[in-house]
Design a protein around this motif. Structure first.
Motif, PDB file in Angstrom:
ATOM      1  N   ASN A 115      34.245 -86.133 -54.875  1.00 30.83           N
ATOM      2  CA  ASN A 115      33.273 -85.359 -54.472  1.00 30.83           C
ATOM      3  C   ASN A 115      31.986 -85.595 -54.822  1.00 30.83           C
ATOM      4  O   ASN A 115      30.862 -85.592 -54.109  1.00 30.83           O
ATOM      5  CB  ASN A 115      33.405 -83.765 -54.590  1.00 30.83           C
ATOM      6  N   THR A 116      31.671 -85.706 -56.228  1.00 27.34           N
ATOM      7  CA  THR A 116      30.422 -85.908 -56.859  1.00 27.34           C
ATOM      8  C   THR A 116      30.108 -87.346 -57.566  1.00 27.34           C
ATOM      9  O   THR A 116      29.081 -87.417 -57.990  1.00 27.34           O
ATOM     10  CB  THR A 116      30.191 -84.826 -57.772  1.00 27.34           C
ATOM     11  N   GLY A 117      31.325 -88.044 -57.808  1.00 24.35           N
ATOM     12  CA  GLY A 117      31.157 -89.141 -58.595  1.00 24.35           C
ATOM     13  C   GLY A 117      31.333 -88.903 -59.876  1.00 24.35           C
ATOM     14  O   GLY A 117      31.047 -89.740 -60.895  1.00 24.35           O
ATOM     15  N   THR A 118      31.513 -87.705 -60.532  1.00 25.84           N
ATOM     16  CA  THR A 118      31.571 -87.362 -61.758  1.00 25.84           C
ATOM     17  C   THR A 118      32.815 -87.972 -62.591  1.00 25.84           C
ATOM     18  O   THR A 118      33.833 -88.105 -62.005  1.00 25.84           O
ATOM     19  CB  THR A 118      31.589 -85.795 -62.130  1.00 25.84           C
ATOM     20  N   LEU A 119      32.358 -88.635 -63.756  1.00 23.62           N
ATOM     21  CA  LEU A 119      33.665 -89.097 -64.565  1.00 23.62           C
ATOM     22  C   LEU A 119      34.007 -87.964 -65.779  1.00 23.62           C
ATOM     23  O   LEU A 119      32.836 -87.504 -66.185  1.00 23.62           O
ATOM     24  CB  LEU A 119      33.203 -90.491 -65.233  1.00 23.62           C
ATOM     25  N   ALA A 120      35.340 -87.887 -65.983  1.00 21.67           N
ATOM     26  CA  ALA A 120      35.538 -86.771 -67.163  1.00 21.67           C
ATOM     27  C   ALA A 120      36.705 -87.489 -67.648  1.00 21.67           C
ATOM     28  O   ALA A 120      37.420 -88.168 -67.116  1.00 21.67           O
ATOM     29  CB  ALA A 120      35.879 -85.479 -66.489  1.00 21.67           C
ATOM     30  N   GLU A 121      36.786 -87.051 -68.778  1.00 18.06           N
ATOM     31  CA  GLU A 121      38.077 -87.687 -69.884  1.00 18.06           C
ATOM     32  C   GLU A 121      38.908 -86.339 -70.154  1.00 18.06           C
ATOM     33  O   GLU A 121      38.300 -85.328 -70.692  1.00 18.06           O
ATOM     34  CB  GLU A 121      37.635 -88.107 -71.018  1.00 18.06           C
ATOM     35  N   LEU A 122      40.006 -86.245 -69.734  1.00 22.53           N
ATOM     36  CA  LEU A 122      40.885 -84.921 -70.010  1.00 22.53           C
ATOM     37  C   LEU A 122      41.903 -85.098 -71.207  1.00 22.53           C
ATOM     38  O   LEU A 122      42.517 -86.601 -71.171  1.00 22.53           O
ATOM     39  CB  LEU A 122      41.840 -84.718 -68.770  1.00 22.53           C
ATOM     40  N   VAL A 123      41.897 -84.324 -71.943  1.00 23.49           N
ATOM     41  CA  VAL A 123      42.673 -84.685 -73.058  1.00 23.49           C
ATOM     42  C   VAL A 123      44.230 -83.762 -73.211  1.00 23.49           C
ATOM     43  O   VAL A 123      43.878 -82.405 -73.097  1.00 23.49           O
ATOM     44  CB  VAL A 123      42.121 -84.356 -74.459  1.00 23.49           C
ATOM     45  N   VAL A 124      45.208 -84.335 -72.840  1.00 23.04           N
ATOM     46  CA  VAL A 124      46.403 -83.903 -72.537  1.00 23.04           C
ATOM     47  C   VAL A 124      47.174 -83.781 -73.591  1.00 23.04           C
ATOM     48  O   VAL A 124      47.728 -84.868 -74.202  1.00 23.04           O
ATOM     49  CB  VAL A 124      47.044 -84.356 -70.914  1.00 23.04           C
ATOM     50  N   SER A 125      48.174 -82.509 -74.025  1.00 22.37           N
ATOM     51  CA  SER A 125      49.010 -82.859 -75.161  1.00 22.37           C
ATOM     52  C   SER A 125      50.428 -83.309 -74.542  1.00 22.37           C
ATOM     53  O   SER A 125      50.968 -82.696 -73.556  1.00 22.37           O
ATOM     54  CB  SER A 125      49.301 -81.291 -75.542  1.00 22.37           C
ATOM     55  N   THR A 126      50.739 -84.334 -75.193  1.00 22.67           N
ATOM     56  CA  THR A 126      51.837 -84.882 -74.687  1.00 22.67           C
ATOM     57  C   THR A 126      52.753 -85.537 -76.036  1.00 22.67           C
ATOM     58  O   THR A 126      53.000 -86.737 -76.109  1.00 22.67           O
ATOM     59  CB  THR A 126      51.514 -86.473 -74.011  1.00 22.67           C
ATOM     60  N   PRO A 127      53.289 -84.368 -76.771  1.00 19.33           N
ATOM     61  CA  PRO A 127      54.358 -84.895 -77.759  1.00 19.33           C
ATOM     62  C   PRO A 127      55.689 -85.492 -77.203  1.00 19.33           C
ATOM     63  O   PRO A 127      56.175 -85.057 -76.354  1.00 19.33           O
ATOM     64  CB  PRO A 127      54.508 -83.390 -78.344  1.00 19.33           C
ATOM     65  N   GLY A 128      55.908 -86.708 -77.812  1.00 19.18           N
ATOM     66  CA  GLY A 128      57.076 -87.170 -77.078  1.00 19.18           C
ATOM     67  C   GLY A 128      56.778 -88.006 -75.952  1.00 19.18           C
ATOM     68  O   GLY A 128      57.820 -88.455 -75.345  1.00 19.18           O
ATOM     69  N   GLY A 129      55.520 -88.119 -75.716  1.00 16.91           N
ATOM     70  CA  GLY A 129      55.497 -88.835 -74.279  1.00 16.91           C
ATOM     71  C   GLY A 129      55.686 -87.765 -72.972  1.00 16.91           C
ATOM     72  O   GLY A 129      55.898 -88.170 -71.768  1.00 16.91           O
ATOM     73  N   LYS A 130      55.735 -86.401 -73.365  1.00 17.85           N
ATOM     74  CA  LYS A 130      55.972 -85.482 -72.146  1.00 17.85           C
ATOM     75  C   LYS A 130      54.787 -84.284 -72.409  1.00 17.85           C
ATOM     76  O   LYS A 130      54.393 -84.067 -73.406  1.00 17.85           O
ATOM     77  CB  LYS A 130      57.180 -84.798 -72.156  1.00 17.85           C
ATOM     78  N   VAL A 131      54.283 -84.126 -71.012  1.00 18.78           N
ATOM     79  CA  VAL A 131      53.224 -83.158 -70.840  1.00 18.78           C
ATOM     80  C   VAL A 131      53.921 -81.591 -71.662  1.00 18.78           C
ATOM     81  O   VAL A 131      54.933 -81.498 -71.149  1.00 18.78           O
ATOM     82  CB  VAL A 131      53.054 -83.047 -69.461  1.00 18.78           C
ATOM     83  N   ILE A 168      43.649 -77.933 -72.419  1.00 19.40           N
ATOM     84  CA  ILE A 168      43.184 -79.385 -71.835  1.00 19.40           C
ATOM     85  C   ILE A 168      41.729 -79.443 -72.002  1.00 19.40           C
ATOM     86  O   ILE A 168      41.056 -79.025 -71.008  1.00 19.40           O
ATOM     87  CB  ILE A 168      43.693 -79.416 -70.432  1.00 19.40           C
ATOM     88  N   PRO A 169      41.287 -79.840 -72.942  1.00 18.82           N
ATOM     89  CA  PRO A 169      39.489 -80.090 -73.025  1.00 18.82           C
ATOM     90  C   PRO A 169      39.399 -81.093 -72.062  1.00 18.82           C
ATOM     91  O   PRO A 169      39.941 -82.259 -71.883  1.00 18.82           O
ATOM     92  CB  PRO A 169      39.715 -80.872 -74.564  1.00 18.82           C
ATOM     93  N   ILE A 170      38.012 -80.970 -71.575  1.00 18.67           N
ATOM     94  CA  ILE A 170      37.655 -81.955 -70.633  1.00 18.67           C
ATOM     95  C   ILE A 170      36.134 -82.401 -71.165  1.00 18.67           C
ATOM     96  O   ILE A 170      35.323 -81.531 -71.594  1.00 18.67           O
ATOM     97  CB  ILE A 170      37.303 -81.023 -69.220  1.00 18.67           C
ATOM     98  N   ASN A 171      36.062 -83.578 -71.245  1.00 19.85           N
ATOM     99  CA  ASN A 171      34.928 -84.552 -71.591  1.00 19.85           C
ATOM    100  C   ASN A 171      34.024 -84.863 -70.322  1.00 19.85           C
ATOM    101  O   ASN A 171      34.680 -85.889 -69.920  1.00 19.85           O
ATOM    102  CB  ASN A 171      34.838 -85.362 -72.815  1.00 19.85           C
ATOM    103  N   PHE A 172      32.965 -84.218 -69.828  1.00 20.77           N
ATOM    104  CA  PHE A 172      32.303 -84.585 -69.030  1.00 20.77           C
ATOM    105  C   PHE A 172      31.592 -85.838 -69.407  1.00 20.77           C
ATOM    106  O   PHE A 172      30.764 -85.976 -70.285  1.00 20.77           O
ATOM    107  CB  PHE A 172      31.596 -83.761 -68.276  1.00 20.77           C
ATOM    108  N   LEU A 173      31.620 -87.147 -68.657  1.00 19.74           N
ATOM    109  CA  LEU A 173      30.886 -88.258 -69.239  1.00 19.74           C
ATOM    110  C   LEU A 173      29.712 -88.665 -68.419  1.00 19.74           C
ATOM    111  O   LEU A 173      28.846 -89.553 -69.018  1.00 19.74           O
ATOM    112  CB  LEU A 173      32.094 -89.354 -69.190  1.00 19.74           C
TER     113      LEU A 173
END
Length: 198
Positions: free
Chosen positions: A126-142, A160-165
């Protein structure tokens, strides 16, 4: 003959939305929007014949796919589906629904999960914005369970922290650099809250 379309309902922040793979939806915008209106049950104030919750916060859609950009893992198109009008708006962004894009992409196998945490780079179309989402995945599962509480949402869940780049000016298209966009017409302006003496 009717065909099923895969959909995942997820809450992100204080919003709830229907998440779809882009490859499962029509590629022609008008056909896609018509389908989303029918899926959400719009236009109808109750959305009784669809997945929408009769409120703008619960009538949202995420269209998600692998990104073609080297700067992102995932492309995300946000759609605000009007409750009582035949309208699908893809102009704005929604940080709440964005928060669910990482878990959805992982659950659908669009990207591999790491152990402990997975960082998902998302390009909002929609806007071209880039963001990095930090997802907890212990053992490779959400992991959805956690201690994070948001006002207006009962219970707790994983943060779920979001870092807008590169969010600056993505919607205003540079208007923030224009003096007319600032109070008093200056790029640097000071405002004293009422009742505060300095």
């Amino acid at each position: 003959m009717q065909h099923g379309i895969r959909c995942m309902l997820m809450r992100g922040g204080t919003s709830k939305g229907a998440y779809f793979l882009a490859s499962d939806l029509p590629s022609v915008e008008s056909d896609r929007d018509d389908l989303l209106l029918r899926i959400m049950g719009s236009p109808d104030a109750r959305q009784v014949d669809g997945l929408g919750g009769a409120h703008p916060l619960t009538s949202k859609v995420a269209v998600v796919g692998k990104s073609s950009s080297p700067d992102a893992d995932i492309d995300f198109l946000f759609a605000q589906v009007s409750v009582d009008k035949p309208l699908v708006d893809t102009t704005p962004n929604c940080g709440n629904i964005l928060a669910g894009v990482g878990p959805f992409a992982l659950e659908r196998g669009l990207i591999p999960a790491s152990d402990s945490i997975t960082r998902v780079r998302v390009r909002t179309l929609n806007t071209g914005t880039l963001a990095e989402l930090v997802v907890s995945t212990p053992g490779g599962k959400v992991c959805y369970e956690g201690d994070e509480h948001i006002d207006g949402v009962p219970g707790t869940s994983a943060a779920i922290p979001i870092n807008f780049l590169n969010a600056e000016g993505s919607v205003t298209r540079g208007a923030s650099d224009s003096p007319s966009a600032w109070p008093k017409g200056r790029c640097r302006s000071h405002r004293r809250p009422s009742g505060l003496s300095l």
